[in-house]
Structure formats: structure tokens, C-alpha cells
Design a protein around this motif. Sequence first.
Motif, PDB file in Angstrom:
ATOM      1  N   UNK A 177       0.832  -1.211   0.000  1.00  0.00           N
ATOM      2  CA  UNK A 177       0.000   0.000   0.000  1.00  0.00           C
ATOM      3  C   UNK A 177       0.862   1.254   0.000  1.00  0.00           C
ATOM      4  N   UNK A 178       1.934   1.256   0.779  1.00  0.00           N
ATOM      5  CA  UNK A 178       2.802   2.438   0.830  1.00  0.00           C
ATOM      6  C   UNK A 178       3.442   2.708  -0.523  1.00  0.00           C
ATOM      7  N   UNK A 179       3.895   1.652  -1.197  1.00  0.00           N
ATOM      8  CA  UNK A 179       4.510   1.841  -2.507  1.00  0.00           C
ATOM      9  C   UNK A 179       3.526   2.409  -3.505  1.00  0.00           C
ATOM     10  N   UNK A 180       2.289   1.923  -3.459  1.00  0.00           N
ATOM     11  CA  UNK A 180       1.292   2.391  -4.405  1.00  0.00           C
ATOM     12  C   UNK A 180       0.898   3.833  -4.129  1.00  0.00           C
ATOM     13  N   UNK A 181       0.900   4.234  -2.869  1.00  0.00           N
ATOM     14  CA  UNK A 181       0.352   5.544  -2.499  1.00  0.00           C
ATOM     15  C   UNK A 181       1.405   6.647  -2.489  1.00  0.00           C
ATOM     16  N   UNK A 182       2.615   6.392  -2.991  1.00  0.00           N
ATOM     17  CA  UNK A 182       3.640   7.433  -2.968  1.00  0.00           C
ATOM     18  C   UNK A 182       4.257   7.667  -4.343  1.00  0.00           C
ATOM     19  N   UNK A 183       3.457   8.197  -5.297  1.00  0.00           N
ATOM     20  CA  UNK A 183       4.036   8.535  -6.597  1.00  0.00           C
ATOM     21  C   UNK A 183       4.768   9.870  -6.531  1.00  0.00           C
ATOM     22  N   UNK A 184       5.401  10.264  -7.649  1.00  0.00           N
ATOM     23  CA  UNK A 184       5.950  11.617  -7.771  1.00  0.00           C
ATOM     24  C   UNK A 184       4.803  12.586  -7.993  1.00  0.00           C
ATOM     25  N   UNK A 185       4.993  13.825  -7.601  1.00  0.00           N
ATOM     26  CA  UNK A 185       3.905  14.803  -7.691  1.00  0.00           C
ATOM     27  C   UNK A 185       4.434  16.130  -8.213  1.00  0.00           C
ATOM     28  N   UNK A 186       3.603  16.814  -9.024  1.00  0.00           N
ATOM     29  CA  UNK A 186       3.883  18.169  -9.494  1.00  0.00           C
ATOM     30  C   UNK A 186       3.061  19.132  -8.646  1.00  0.00           C
ATOM     31  N   UNK A 187       3.729  20.021  -7.902  1.00  0.00           N
ATOM     32  CA  UNK A 187       3.035  20.950  -7.004  1.00  0.00           C
ATOM     33  C   UNK A 187       3.359  22.391  -7.398  1.00  0.00           C
ATOM     34  N   UNK A 188       2.524  23.291  -6.903  1.00  0.00           N
ATOM     35  CA  UNK A 188       2.776  24.724  -7.073  1.00  0.00           C
ATOM     36  C   UNK A 188       3.142  25.284  -5.697  1.00  0.00           C
ATOM     37  N   UNK A 189       4.372  25.768  -5.581  1.00  0.00           N
ATOM     38  CA  UNK A 189       4.817  26.381  -4.326  1.00  0.00           C
ATOM     39  C   UNK A 189       5.507  27.710  -4.650  1.00  0.00           C
ATOM     40  N   UNK A 190       5.146  28.700  -3.885  1.00  0.00           N
ATOM     41  CA  UNK A 190       5.674  30.064  -4.127  1.00  0.00           C
ATOM     42  C   UNK A 190       5.382  30.509  -5.558  1.00  0.00           C
ATOM     43  N   UNK A 191       4.253  30.039  -6.110  1.00  0.00           N
ATOM     44  CA  UNK A 191       3.865  30.453  -7.451  1.00  0.00           C
ATOM     45  C   UNK A 191       4.631  29.773  -8.556  1.00  0.00           C
ATOM     46  N   UNK A 192       5.438  28.748  -8.231  1.00  0.00           N
ATOM     47  CA  UNK A 192       6.233  28.058  -9.240  1.00  0.00           C
ATOM     48  C   UNK A 192       5.957  26.561  -9.181  1.00  0.00           C
ATOM     49  N   UNK A 193       6.082  25.933 -10.352  1.00  0.00           N
ATOM     50  CA  UNK A 193       5.915  24.488 -10.412  1.00  0.00           C
ATOM     51  C   UNK A 193       7.163  23.793  -9.858  1.00  0.00           C
ATOM     52  N   UNK A 194       6.940  22.699  -9.172  1.00  0.00           N
ATOM     53  CA  UNK A 194       8.057  21.916  -8.631  1.00  0.00           C
ATOM     54  C   UNK A 194       7.638  20.452  -8.575  1.00  0.00           C
TER      55      UNK A 194
END
Length: 854
Positions: free
Chosen positions: A99-116
Motif C-alpha cells: 500500500x505504501x509503494x502504491x500511495x507514494x508517486x511523484x507529484x507536481x506541485x505549485x509552491x511560491x507560485x512556481x511548479x516543482x
Amino acid sequence: MPLRQDFPASVRGLTEAEAAARLRAEGFNELPAAGRRNLLATVWEVLREPMILLLVGAGVLYFFLGELRDSIVLLASIFVVVGIDLYQQRKTEHALEALRDLSSPRAMVVRDGKQARIAGREVVRGDVVIVSEGDRVPADGVVLSAVNLSIDESLLTGESVSVRKSASDIAPDDIGRPGGDDFPFVFSGTLVVQGQGFAEIRATGAKTELGKIGKALRSVEPGATRLQAEVNRLARILATLGLSLCGVIAVVYSLTRGSWVNGLLAGITTAMSLLPEEFPVVLTVFLALGAWRISQKHVLTRRGNAIEALGSATVLCVDKTGTLTQNRMEAQKLFAGGQTLDVHAQMDALPEAFHELLEYSILASKRNPLDPMEIAFQQLGSHSLSNTEHLHRDWTLVHEYPLSPALLAMSRAWRPAQGDGHVIAAKGAPEAIAELCQLSPEDVHEVTARASSMAAEGLRILGVAKSQWQQTPLPERQQDLPFTFVGLVGLADPIRPEVPAAVVECYRAGIRVIMITGDYSGTAQSIARQVGIAGVEHVLTGAELERMDEAELREHVGTTNIFARMVPEQKLRLVNALKANGEVVAMTGDGVNDAPALKAAQIGIAMGGRGTDVARESADLVLLDDAFSSIVEAIRQGRRIFDNLRKAMSFVFAVHVPIAGIALIPILARWPLVLMPIHIVFLELIIDPACSIAFEAEPGEPGLMERPPRNPHEPLLSRRRILLSSMQGASVLLVVILLFAAAQYRGESEMTARTLTFATLIIGNLMLILTNRSWTRVIVATLRSPNPAVWWVVGGALIVLGLVVYVPFLQALFRFAPLQWPDIAFCLAGGVSSLLWFEAWKLLRKRVVAKKAQ
């Protein structure tokens, strides 16, 4: 421009400082690891079981008495049993890791107005994430904006069709349930199959829907099985009796004959004749070889305890998607030009009248789709239109009109390779396509009636339309295009072809089949009819179940076979309600949503090919070929294994009677000792383990799958069976004692009398093997059932018996004397005749049963 590079300026997201603070306060976005117990502590817990302690004591005692060979064999069997227990106790940790392996993909987030791009485990509550086609959603959240966003939530709901997502104008306080179209919620571990969007994270880690499944999984603790408890009880009784007699015999012998050393040896011999070291050996052999035999039928056994439960399974709970069905969409019905066509795989060619409908269905889809319905269009087109002018791989996509809550239809505009203008194809809900085409009321009524008729068959209905536009540019709205109605397409998740026959087999074997699915009631009923599940008119939905207390639920599960719109916690409630009603539940599934119910059921069966890691780790059995028919074969094997285990245990119980008797009676009668520890070793370590292998290989009884499931409360050895087994052993003991007394009366030497008695005991034990192969068929009838292991045992025992009687070194070790031919005939006659009464009882019982059947 793609959304990932062009997001609204108003979306700023968290600052790095805010994200770091929340990460420290709330922890990583992952399921908490199960606390692993120290290996030594786990081993110590297993070694404290009474059966294991008894084996340890016996092994140590033999070691100090100098019987190194006996000690090594007993202690080696302990390691086998401990290893199996350790494997079973680590299964929960494996499921949580999956379950942990399945639930931890890479993610694209917006922080400080920038993509990361960050690790999925570093996403925190309040983060704004960007999700696009092919991404896994890193945590639960609310959609802020979306462009044609569709997500596959089958891991959580069991629905094979993706669901549309729409943005929320007012951010709700609570995250809703998975499933359903046009909701603004996204969930951890689900897959984006189409479109793009922004979502604000509201829950991470254990607080997500995926995390709740993990909590439910950890709370389910499988208890000790009835078979384990019964074997432990028998072992304690025989161990207590054996150890008590050991002390009594040692004292009595020493006081009456004046030798404490010989008294101790006599006591140990008597105790060992009753010591139940065969029970764990037989159980281990049966479970290990049973698992191997089941694996030959494409079923992997992950927990041996499920093998004993297979024979008593009364209910088979089936997840629809991926279990009864193939977990893919397929075009099954077409409507165009007033004609309807049922599509099937064996169809050689698609009639010309339906070519245009399929052509524009494909044009309205992506070239390389992930959406199951669009994949179905592509597959049907490649099969039916490959040699026609209706496939346009050289056309260029110039514009997309996305689906919206106001109009549940989408369009794609193409530029042909030759010619001017644009060709537009649209697909969507039938009523939306009718609106696009501006149909007359009469035509709308006909389209709606056709769509309703197809939907009643459990199909997903899409309308298809076409248009042409010669001007430039294209209009801003698809509603401004002059569309013409083309037709309707009905799609469904097709059933597995082997399922109907397997369901019939289940009913013949007295096993009730229940469907538990996250899909809609109509779809569930349609699939149930196709596969032959009984009682399709009664359906219980998840919403109805939610309003029931446990008593009401237990009443309804007794008569309802179809449960629709179920969520994971409800599946678990259903399994528990069935168990509370006394049912032995086998649960099949392939998704994360099935894991808690798979673990709670007495028999959890996961699909190996299509199933998730979580389902496989939580299950007791895994179907390696994903064939539903393999379940029936596993049940057949389970029934055969339990039958043969009962035969083996009956033999072990019976064979101890003459061994214990011939060890005890000479002491009480002040006769010379017949058996010594070396003779017990011969009997226990050659005959008994070999017989467990022979019984395990025994073919199934006739009519094995024509009888109802075994009563789960029925003991392995009932009082009647114990009585008959004791009588078998007593009859062998009587013959052996009479022969020994006759040898004494004739003045035979002590070694000759011992040899005659021991040889007769061996022949009697072999007769116990042959007669216990079946309690319904006589020995002559069982000879027609091939079982080479039996003859290896019989032949091996006779050869070894000949060696210890006639090889001088072994003669001296066993204190034997050579036998003459008349002595051998006497031993054979005595051993064979000892169980003729039981063969006569079988014939009499068979006649009584046949007379009652008339």
C-alpha cells in the motif's frame, strides 16, 4: 499551451516554509509502517505453543539418552513448523508495504507560485497539485480547475469506467466518497486517464481513502483455525497421557523388577508410543504438498490455513470488475439509421450501415487513448475497418471542444489530408448529442427510447454526431457547429468466458455465489444474469446497507446475492455479517478496495495477473491465470486434501493403539519387553511419515463435487470416527497380543517371540493404511485408484522389515531372530485378518446407504 506550463497567476500554492512546517507537524504522505516485531521475539512466541514445546522436550530427552538420530529428526520438524508460522505472521507487514509503494508517486506541485516536482511522500495538506493524463494522484483533494478531467478510480470503487471531475465553486469542508461523475474530489492512488487539472490537497497519509483501507487492513486479525485448535487439543491429550504413563510405568517396572534404568527405558518407550509428534509432521506435509498440488492448477497458496477451509466454503463473494468480467470496455451494441446490431468477437465484418458510426466514434477519441471506452472504439475499428476508407491516420487534429457540466459531450475537429475545411466528430451522453444536433421532439424521443432500452441491458451508452466546417476559424463553442446525428454505441465490460460454467459448478457443489461491486445496480444485474447468479431480482445498494444495523444486515445477507455501489468498508461489513451467520466465506478480488475483505474472509482469493500488490499480499490464494474456473478446481482440491488429511489422522490415531498396547501390556503382565525405543523409532519415523505422504497423494473420492460443503463445525476426528479408529487399532492389538502369548506358550525364545510380534504389527499397520484409503470403498475397489505412493510405502516397509530380520547387524540392533517360512505365513495371516471386520462394515454401510437412497 499545456496546462503544466501555463497556470493561473492566482494559484500561488504554499510557500516552502509553510510546506516544511506542515511536513514536520503532520508527517510524510505515506501509510505508517507496521511495527515489525523482533525476530527472536516472534520465534519465542511460536515456540511457546504446546505442540512445539512437546516436540522440543522429546528431542532434548532423546539427545540426553544418546538417541541422536531420533533427536535430530524431531528437532528438524520443529524448524519446518516454526518457519511456516513466521511466514504467516509477516503477511500484514507485506500488505502495508504494498500500500505504501502504491500511495507514494511523484507529484507536481505549485509552491511560491512556481511548479516543482517532488516525491509524493513530501506532499502536505494545503499543497496545490497539478494532475495530467497518466499521473497518479498523490493525496486526497478538491479540484480547483479542470479541463476534460477523467480519473480511473477502480482501485477504490471497482468501477472499470473512469469518472469525470469538475471544479468546485465553493470548496467543501469534507472530502466525499470515491465514484460518480462531476464530483470535485480526487483520491490518492487513482489514475488520471484524460485531461488536466489543479487540486488542493485536503488529506494525506493515513487520513486518505487509501489510508483508511490500510487501517482497516491492520485491524483485521485472522484467528487460529479450527483444525489447528483440534490438532493442538489432541496433541495435549496424548502428550499428557504419554508423559503420565511414562512416570507410572518407570516406577511400577522399577519396583516390580528392580531395575530403574530399564524402568526408565520402558517408561520412555510407552510415552513415545503415545507422543503425537506425527500430528505436526502430517499437518505440515499435507499443507505443503497440498499447496504444491494446487499450484499445478494455477492457484498459488499464500497461507496454508486456507487449504483446510476450501472444503467447507459455503459462500463465494465475487467482485464484478476483473473477476467476473475482463476489466475492459467492449462495444457490444450499435444503433444507426434505424437499425440495431449486436457486436460479437466472432463477427467477420461490420455491416456497411454501421461503418460511419464507428468511424466518427474513433475520430471523437484520442489517437493513443487511456480511456477504456476510447480503447474499445480503437480495437473494434482496427478489427472491422482495417481495409476500408473509414480510418484516417493521416488526418491532423486542430482543435478540441472539452466536455463540460453544462453539456456532457466533447468534440474533436480534424483537417483531412486532402481537401479543405474541417471534419468534426462528437461523442457524449445521448441527450447531449441530441441537443447538439438540434433534433426534433420525435427524433429525441426515438433516441431516448433506444438509449433507455440499451441501458436496461447494463450497457454504457454514448451518442455520436458529425459535422463539417469550411470556414476559418472554428467557432468558439461546439454548440455553434451544424451537427448531424450518427447513432448510439452501447459498451460493457465483457464477462470472462469461463465464468458461467464455473458458477454452475459452484451451485452443484452447494456453494452460494454473491456479487459485491462498486458499480450500479442495473449493470450488476445484467452481469449476474449473464454468468448465471441466482436471485438477480434482489439487489442491495451501499446506501441501503449504510442505514442498516448489524442484525438487519445479517438478515439481508442470508437472501441477497447482489450488492451494488459498495465501498471498501461495506465490503468488509458484508464479509463479517456472512461469517456471523455461520458461513465459510471465500472472497475474490483484484483491487486495493478488496484488500480488507480478502483478509477478513476465511479464504481470500486474489487475481494474480490483473490484481494489485495489495490484493495479492492480503489474499490466502492467488489465481495465477486469473481464470475463475481455477477457483472451482481449488475448492475441489481443498475438499480432497481435507478428506485425505482426515484419513491420515484416523490412521495415525489407530496405529498408536497397538503400538502403545504392545509396549504397555507386557510390563503389566510381567512378560519380556517387546518394544524398545529403537522399535518405536522404526515405526514412527519410517511408517507414519511415509503414510502421511501416501494419504496425501490419494485421489479424490467419487462424487467429491456433488456433495454439500463440509460443516465448518464438524471436527476433524468426530467421536464416531475416533471410536472406529480405536476399534481398528484394538483389533490389530488383539491379534498381536494373542500371537505373542502363543509364542510364549510354545516356548519360543524371547527374540523369536519379539520378531513374530513385531512383524505381525508391521503387517497390521500396512493393513491400516490400505483400509483407511477409503471409508466407503473396500480395499479391492481402492486398488483401481492409482496411488503409487501407497505401494512405495508398502514395498519399502516390507523391504526394511526383511533387512532388520535377516541382516545380522540389524538383527542384533533390534534384538530379533530370523523367521522361517511358516512363521512368515503366520504373521501375514494374523496381520491381514485383523481388519477384515472393517471391510465387512464398509459393505454393510454401503448397502444401508443405497437402501435409504431408494
